[in-house]
Scaffold this active site. Structure first.
Site, PDB file in Angstrom:
ATOM      1  CG  HIS A 104      -2.315   0.470   0.916  1.00  0.00           C
ATOM      2  ND1 HIS A 104      -2.576   1.539   0.077  1.00  0.00           N
ATOM      3  CD2 HIS A 104      -3.526   0.024   1.326  1.00  0.00           C
ATOM      4  CE1 HIS A 104      -3.880   1.729  -0.003  1.00  0.00           C
ATOM      5  NE2 HIS A 104      -4.481   0.815   0.740  1.00  0.00           N
ATOM      6  CB  ALA A 105       4.336   2.007   1.000  1.00  0.00           C
TER       7      ALA A 105
END
Length: 466
Positions: free
Chosen positions: A143-144
């Site tokens: 998700h980064a």
């Protein structure tokens, strides 16, 4: 130098061995449409060729000395496609249940942070409900690196509108620069010194927002409040084990209901989800008297002032009407509440979440998350929210992944301590694909929930009539 935004970096800090912060997708492919016969080696080579000049696939994280600032992206000069695209076979008899178990196992494994934060597992031997053999690609991205929109854009580098056509997205050419240790440390010191000034700029609009929200609450036009959710079996401390299930809905029927009732596609999807959750909990004698509360991520990509960062999202809270049996009544209730929630959300700065995330200190934030998990605090305070539900718009026409037609595309988001269920729906060529992922200990049989989605659509359709 490409520094991670505070929001992007927060997903790194939120990650623990149990709370894995990658997003996944299950792609069911028809290899018959490929211009040459399918082989894993050829597919791996084609993917490697397609991603080698795309920074989103070839960059990795590099920490800042002493953890004084958020990490930066640097190019992986040892990038090797064989470390990212792997081959597996679904266990016999190779049906839906075996595929879901295998995907759940893959979703339970963390990504290697020493390399670019993505991988794909090419799964062979799967047979669909008609007995036809398909190839399945299980993709994972941290998700980064992506949110819903940026993730879809990144995957578009591998997709086309015809089996032999060029990819949908143009090739990116700019790769992140690899800074020296001194430069990293110098920028971090400057950033730390100017942080109090930035904090003052953020505090004033935030205080004004609180005042306005109190006024909305008094008028009954505020979005649902966090910490007002009832407790269910999937609202506690999670483990790393996952369960996954998928289902398909008729998008045209959802649109018909939307038009007939004057609501939105998102209203209809949430009403169906509320009905499915109500049926699931009722089967287990767990249905609470008050409605479940969902967090609904909202893209702010079009309104954000920030140019950098992969994640440009905010969120709103909504009651799902699980305390209402009538599906049409539930839909109208949701439409009204969602309108209030949207107006409330629109009054909030598009960059509010990103602004505050800049103050997430790498060491203290990570320590806080681990302490929260170890002390099982999610089971001791009121439930913040019950689950996350995302509605991701997908392509209206068939797409081809490396020449193979995509027959199903189910994205899967992360689950959190206190909210061990995530439901994501995505439209694709006339279908609405539903993907659910949960902590296996709190929801061992996710399919027991997902199978209610088609039934709830049918109930709602009958209530609306012709």
């Amino acid at each position: 130098m490409d520094r991670l935004s505070g929001l992007d970096a927060s997903f790194l800090y939120l990650e623990t061995p149990a709370q894995l912060m990658h997003v996944c997708a299950v792609m069911v492919l028809d290899p018959a449409t490929m211009t040459s016969p399918y082989t894993f080696a050829a597919l791996q080579d084609r993917i490697g060729e397609a991603v080698r000049d795309v920074p989103g696939f070839t960059r990795k994280i590099r920490g800042v000395p002493l953890g004084l600032d958020h990490p930066v992206w640097v190019r992986d000069r040892n990038f090797d496609i064989e470390r990212h695209v792997h081959r597996l076979a679904v266990p016999t008899p190779g049906g839906y249940a075996e595929l879901m178990d295998l995907c759940a196992h893959l979703a339970s494994l963390p990504l290697d942070r020493s390399r670019p934060l993505w991988e794909m597992w090419v799964i062979e031997g799967y047979r669909d409900a008609d007995g036809d053999e398909k190839v399945v690609v299980f993709a994972k991205m941290h998700h980064a690196t992506v949110d819903g929109v940026s993730g879809a854009n990144l995957i578009s580098h591998l997709c086309s509108i015809e089996p032999d056509a060029a990819p949908l997205a143009p090739v990116e050419q700019r790769h992140p620069r690899d800074p020296g240790r001194g430069e990293l440390l110098g920028r971090a010191v400057i950033g730390t010194a100017t942080r109090p000034v930035t904090l003052v700029k953020v505090l004033k609009p935030s205080a004004e927002l609180v005042t306005k929200s109190i006024g909305r609450a008094r008028r009954g036009t505020a979005m649902a409040a966090p910490f007002s959710a009832p407790r269910t079996s999937f609202n506690g401390t999670i483990t790393s084990h996952r369960s996954i299930a998928m289902a398909d809905l008729d998008l045209d029927e959802i649109r018909r209901i939307k038009k007939a009732t004057g609501t939105t596609v998102n209203d209809v999807v949430l009403a169906i989800a509320g009905g499915a959750l109500r049926a699931y909990l009722a089967e287990r004698d767990e249905l609470p008297s008050s409605s479940l509360l969902a967090t609904v991520p909202v893209s702010v990509r079009d309104s954000s002032r920030r140019s950098g960062g992969a994640n440009k999202v905010s969120a709103l809270f909504t009651k799902l009407g699980t305390d209402i049996d009538d599906p049409l009544e539930r839909l109208h209730m949701l439409a009204e509440r969602n309108q209030n929630a949207k107006e409330h959300h629109n009054a909030i700065s598009a960059d509010a979440l990103q602004d505050w995330a800049e103050f997430a200190a790498p060491r203290t934030f990570g320590l806080a998350v681990r302490t929260y998990a170890n002390l099982r605090l999610a089971e001791r305070h009121p439930v913040v929210h019950n689950l996350v539900i995302s509605n991701v718009p997908g392509p209206p026409i068939p797409l081809y992944f490396m020449g193979a037609r995509i027959e199903a595309l189910c994205p899967l988001g992360p689950v959190f301590h206190g909210a061990g269920l995530n439901i994501t729906v995505m439209s694709n060529a006339g279908q609405m694909h539903v993907g659910a992922i949960a902590c296996r200990e709190s929801m061992p049989d996710t399919d027991a929930l997902v199978r209610h989605f088609p039934a709830e659509l049918e109930r709602l359709s009958e209530a609306v009539g012709d």
